[in-house]
Design a protein around this motif. Structure first.
Motif, short mmCIF file in Angstrom:
data_model
loop_
_atom_site.label_atom_id
_atom_site.label_comp_id
_atom_site.label_asym_id
_atom_site.label_seq_id
_atom_site.Cartn_x
_atom_site.Cartn_y
_atom_site.Cartn_z
N TRP B 54 0.85 -1.20 0.00
CA TRP B 54 0.00 0.00 0.00
C TRP B 54 0.88 1.24 0.00
O TRP B 54 1.89 1.29 0.70
N GLU B 55 0.47 2.20 -0.79
CA GLU B 55 1.30 3.41 -0.86
C GLU B 55 1.23 4.15 0.49
O GLU B 55 0.31 3.92 1.29
N ASP B 56 2.15 5.03 0.67
CA ASP B 56 2.25 5.79 1.91
C ASP B 56 0.95 6.57 2.15
O ASP B 56 0.55 7.39 1.31
N PRO B 57 0.27 6.32 3.26
CA PRO B 57 -1.02 7.00 3.48
C PRO B 57 -0.87 8.52 3.56
O PRO B 57 -1.83 9.25 3.29
N ARG B 58 0.33 8.99 3.90
CA ARG B 58 0.50 10.45 3.99
C ARG B 58 0.35 11.10 2.62
O ARG B 58 -0.25 12.15 2.46
N ILE B 59 0.89 10.38 1.61
CA ILE B 59 0.77 10.93 0.24
C ILE B 59 -0.70 10.97 -0.14
O ILE B 59 -1.21 11.95 -0.68
N ALA B 60 -1.40 9.86 0.14
CA ALA B 60 -2.81 9.79 -0.23
C ALA B 60 -3.60 10.87 0.49
O ALA B 60 -4.47 11.53 -0.09
N ARG B 61 -3.25 11.06 1.78
CA ARG B 61 -3.98 12.09 2.56
C ARG B 61 -3.74 13.46 1.98
O ARG B 61 -4.65 14.28 1.85
N GLU B 63 -3.12 14.20 -0.97
CA GLU B 63 -3.84 14.36 -2.24
C GLU B 63 -5.34 14.14 -2.08
O GLU B 63 -6.07 14.10 -3.07
N LYS B 64 -5.78 13.99 -0.86
CA LYS B 64 -7.20 13.84 -0.53
C LYS B 64 -7.86 12.70 -1.34
O LYS B 64 -8.88 12.88 -1.98
N ARG B 65 -7.22 11.55 -1.28
CA ARG B 65 -7.78 10.38 -1.95
C ARG B 65 -7.39 9.14 -1.14
O ARG B 65 -6.48 9.21 -0.30
N PRO B 66 -8.10 8.02 -1.38
CA PRO B 66 -7.72 6.81 -0.63
C PRO B 66 -6.39 6.27 -1.12
O PRO B 66 -6.04 6.46 -2.30
N PRO B 67 -5.63 5.61 -0.25
CA PRO B 67 -4.35 5.03 -0.69
C PRO B 67 -4.57 3.88 -1.67
O PRO B 67 -5.53 3.13 -1.55
N ARG B 68 -3.66 3.76 -2.63
CA ARG B 68 -3.80 2.73 -3.65
C ARG B 68 -2.81 1.59 -3.38
O ARG B 68 -1.76 1.79 -2.77
N ARG B 69 -3.21 0.43 -3.88
CA ARG B 69 -2.30 -0.72 -3.75
C ARG B 69 -1.48 -0.80 -5.03
O ARG B 69 -2.04 -0.70 -6.13
N TYR B 70 -0.21 -0.99 -4.88
CA TYR B 70 0.60 -1.07 -6.10
C TYR B 70 1.39 -2.38 -6.12
O TYR B 70 1.59 -3.03 -5.09
N TYR B 71 1.83 -2.72 -7.31
CA TYR B 71 2.52 -3.98 -7.53
C TYR B 71 3.89 -3.70 -8.16
O TYR B 71 4.00 -2.86 -9.06
N THR B 72 4.90 -4.39 -7.65
CA THR B 72 6.23 -4.28 -8.26
C THR B 72 6.75 -5.69 -8.51
O THR B 72 6.36 -6.65 -7.82
#
Lengths: 768, 106
Positions: B54-61, B63-72
């Motif tokens: 899960w991406e850093d919740p601070r970034i999501a906050r 940007e006022k959006r829910p955190p996204r799940r990413y794949y590497t």
């Protein structure tokens, strides 16, 4: 990158709802993460599209399609979770798989039984020595057919395995006493018939031999079932005599109400003249009933009669083989065995009892662990629950049959014993499984049992429902609405009568026939074609009706080609056949124009040209296979057109009154009480309609209990159970109905209902 | 190439290896439906060929959006992709003959 603002589009709300629905399928530990990922992706995508002003209709549709794919994703996760569970506990998996396998096997048995469902003999308390005797011709696709009078006499004289062989014919009569007029199903029986059946009618004072004189000839007498006598009882008490089809007959004996033979609703037995050797071997008009000698089995009797039949076939090849080279056999079937329909019901009782006991025991085991903690306690709970459940199911079945007025045989002593046996077996199995299962595995056992039972019931319901649906979809072949039939008791209806009847106000059509379909049995004969038939397929017997030319129009019987053009005085040269006969002899569809000869031993018969092909009619109810029929014009063989059929808007009684008022039928002319053919058609189908309702109730109970089963278990077994239930439902419903669309929708509905209700109830029950 | 590696799996793995990190973006890149992409990602995650976080919740906050799940992609995933690509190329070459150019994947 600029952060998008929160999406406002309504498609976002819709897509969120779609994802919320899919999330319900995901097992609990993974659900919240799954939902978060989908919600975030959706949020981000919609917001980005809105920011770019690109959220047009195609994009919205693409979004929704993607969100629908979430269901696939969710089911994939649920299935993998369930599979992992099963792999981690092989014994539990083996148990679950075995239970489902048992259920599927039971469903297969139900299917096999259901495909065999036919109108069979009704049970009555019997010592097992009464047997039905049939002619068979497997090569001609003829399972069971009647015997000729000739065969009956010879079998009777020469067999070594049967004490007595009697003949009978089914009949419909109208009974009158005082102001009461009652159409009644009955049977005409020869002198030894009751002895063959193994029942003793209670004499009502007459000293004669229950309807026959010393020579076995019929007297003007009748035997009635107890309930019919009760119906006819008035202030003067039970009647001593009754009018049957216009003849006054003395009641000489009464049969108990439990005697339901040869049909469940047979309530009157009339004497039938004994067969003699003057008829032809091929004139098969006697149903035969025999009584095995002490210690002789039905199999031995079959062998004995087969030998006799072969001898007769060698003596009279014309009666057996005629134009068709097909070997004939004999079948001997015990009467009074548990009918197949009842066997099926007992099977459902077993399955329902098993499911209820699983519900009781499993529910206690899951919800109240302290009660069922000990293995012995769990087993006792299941066994006790079985007994209570079995009683409840029997009571419910009786209640259902009485509420819907089903004309199904009451649960007899033998079937009750069978039921008890099945329930004991079910209790043993359920108890054993509960005993073997421990702790958390008990709910899995419960789910497996409940699902196995649900699948069995659904299989039975689907298959039998399909059979009944197909039976009900088959009409009598003609349009019975407004058709009234009455038979002359002292002669025939001539062409003038038919014309006169058609001109009476309220009567829109009239025709005369030797024997009306569903009302009377026609005589049976064999035919030969001028040229060998294309298929060379054999035909054992053909029903013959002599009809006036307007018969097909008045009956609403579809006709390809035309009806007869000849009048009464001319020599008949034309014939109409039905579709079954055409299919048998002219499968290439070239029946019209072909010529055939009606087979009569020792008499040269003219060749008749086929001028029309009529649709098939059902002789004995819609469950019976259509028989080959031949329609001959008036004047053929001197057979009287004794039955008048009217198409009318009047009631049967009013139609007869109108005929008399207008002088079409003389005031003194003796005719039977008129009968509405539409009512006969409805009565033929009533048992199937009633049985279909019971099947529907059984299916409903199965689905409901399966839902409850899923409700009290953990998420993964519930999901697996629902999936198994849905898939099995699809499979068995498809097998039963062959309607893949109905089956698919029903299966999906069952799955979703199970999941939704299971989830809901699980939440409600969790605090317990 | 691990067993069960179909063309869809290769496409998804190749997209993740190419730096496409989010589920919907992978769908766009591969043109595969969501009901195919997510189960494949789940399977690859279980096999250790991709890693999800899960991406850093601070970034999501912020940007006022829910955190996204990413794949590497993981090192094992990269090796598996190389192996799969080699096999596909060899198969294509065998089918087309030695002189023909190899087909592109993706």
């Amino acid at each position: 990158m600029t952060a998008p603002t929160a999406p406002r589009a309504s498609v976002f709300r819709l897509a969120t709802l779609v994802i919320a629905g899919a999330a319900r399928l995901v097992p609990e530990p993974a659900r919240s993460e799954w939902r978060r990922e989908w919600d975030a992706e959706l949020w981000y995508r919609v917001a980005a599209l809105e920011a770019r002003g690109a959220l047009d209709l195609p994009e919205q549709s693409r979004l929704i399609r993607r969100c629908l794919g979430a269901y696939h994703h969710a089911l994939w996760i649920a299935a993998r979770g369930a599979a992992r569970d099963l792999r981690s506990t092989p014994a539990r998996s083996a148990l679950a798989v075995s239970a489902v396998a048992v259920a599927l096997a039971a469903g297969s048995v139900a299917f096999a039984l259901a495909t065999e469902v036919r109108v069979g003999a009704a049970p009555y308390p019997s010592d097992g020595r009464a047997v039905r005797i049939f002619n068979t011709a497997p090569a001609a696709d003829l399972d069971r057919t009647a015997l000729s009078g000739y065969e009956l006499v010879r079998f009777r004289a020469e067999n070594r395995s049967l004490e007595v062989i009697a003949g009978f014919r089914r009949a419909r009569v109208v009974v009158e006493t005082g102001a009461t007029r009652l159409p009644v199903r009955g049977a005409r029986v020869t002198a030894d018939w009751f002895r063959a059946a193994g029942v003793e009618p209670v004499p009502t004072g007459s000293a004669d031999r229950l309807g026959f004189d010393a020579g076995g000839r019929p007297n003007p007498t009748v035997l009635v079932r107890e309930d019919l006598r009760r119906d006819l009882t008035d202030a003067q008490g039970p009647p001593q005599s009754i009018m049957v089809d216009g003849h006054r007959l003395t009641i000489v004996g009464v049969l108990p109400e439990s005697f339901r033979f040869p049909d469940p609703d047979t309530r009157i037995w009339l004497p039938l003249a004994p067969p003699d050797l003057t008829g032809t071997v091929g004139d098969r008009t006697f149903a035969a009933l025999g009584r095995l000698r002490e210690g002789v089995s039905a199999e031995q009797a079959r062998t004995d009669l087969k030998g006799l039949s072969l001898r007769l076939q060698a003596e009279h090849p014309e009666g057996y083989l005629a134009f068709y080279r097909v070997p004939w056999g004999i079948d001997v079937v015990p009467v009074g065995a548990l009918p197949r329909e009842l066997t099926l019901i007992v099977g459902w009782l077993f399955a329902a009892a098993l499911m209820l006991v699983a519900g009781a025991g499993g529910g206690v085991g899951v919800l109240k662990p302290p009660v069922a903690r000990g293995r012995l306690v769990g087993m006792l709970v299941l066994a006790g629950g079985t007994a209570i459940a079995a009683g409840l199911v029997v009571l419910a079945l009786r209640g259902v049959t009485s509420v819907i007025g089903a004309d199904l045989p009451a649960l007899s002593r033998s079937s009750s014993v069978s039921t008890a046996g099945y329930v004991a077996g079910g209790a043993g199995l359920a108890g054993l499984l509960a005993w073997l299962a421990r702790g958390e595995r008990r709910d899995v056992v419960f789910v497996a049992l409940a699902m196995a039972s649900a699948v069995t019931l659904l299989a039975g319901a689907g298959v039998v429902g399909g059979v009944y649906r197909r039976i009900l979809a088959v009409g009598p072949g003609f349009d019975p609405r407004g058709l009234v039939a009455l038979r002359s008791l002292d002669g025939r209806f001539v062409a003038g009568t038919v014309r006169g009847a058609a001109s009476v106000p309220g009567i829109v059509g009239a025709t005369a026939v030797s024997s009306a379909p569903m009302f009377e049995l026609p005589p049976n004969t064999t035919i030969e074609t001028e040229r060998p038939s294309v298929a060379g397929s054999p035909s054992p017997g053909v029903d013959v009706r002599i009809v006036s030319p307007e018969y097909f129009r008045v009956m609403g019987l579809p006709l390809a080609g035309r009806s007869f053009t000849e009048g009464l005085a001319e020599v008949p040269r034309e014939v109409v056949i039905n579709q079954a006969l055409a299919d048998r002899f002219w499968p290439d569809g070239r029946a019209v124009g072909a010529r055939l000869r009606v087979h009569r031993t020792g008499a040269p018969t003219p060749l008749l040209r086929v001028v029309g092909i009529a649709s098939n009619t059902r002789r004995q109810g819609s469950a019976a296979r259509p028989v080959a029929e031949l329609y001959l014009p008036p004047g053929y063989g001197g057979v009287p057109l004794a039955t008048l059929i009217l198409r009318t808007s009047l009631t049967p009684e009013a139609a007869l009154a109108a005929l008399r008022t207008h002088g079409v039928i003389g005031m003194g002319a003796a005719v039977t009480t008129p009968v509405a053919l539409g009512e006969l058609a409805r009565a033929e189908q009533a048992p199937y309609r009633d049985a279909g309702r019971i099947v529907a109730v059984a299916g409903l109970i199965a689905a409901m209990l399966a839902v409850i089963a899923c409700a009290v278990t953990t998420a993964r077994p519930a999901t697996l159970g629902a999936a198994v239930g849905g898939v099995s439902g699809v499979a068995v419903l498809w097998l039963g109905t062959r309607a893949v669309d109905v089956a698919a929708v029903a299966g999906l509905g069952i799955t979703l209902a199970m999941l939704a209700t299971g989830t809901l109830l699980r939440r409600r029950l969790a605090p317990l | 190439m691990p067993r069960g590696f179909g063309s869809s799996t290769i496409l998804v793995l190749q997209a993740v290896a190419g730096g496409i990190r989010y589920g919907f973006d992978i769908m766009d890149a591969t043109e595969l439906p969501s009901g195919t992409v997510y189960p494949i990602l789940g399977k690859l995650d279980e096999q250790g060929l991709v890693r999800s976080a899960w991406e850093d919740p601070r970034i999501a906050r912020r940007e006022k959006r829910p955190p996204r799940r990413y794949y590497t992609i993981t090192a094992a995933g990269a090796r598996a992709l190389d192996e799969a690509m080699r096999r596909v190329t060899a198969l294509a070459r065998r089918r087309r003959g030695p002189g023909d150019p190899s087909p592109a994947i993706g």
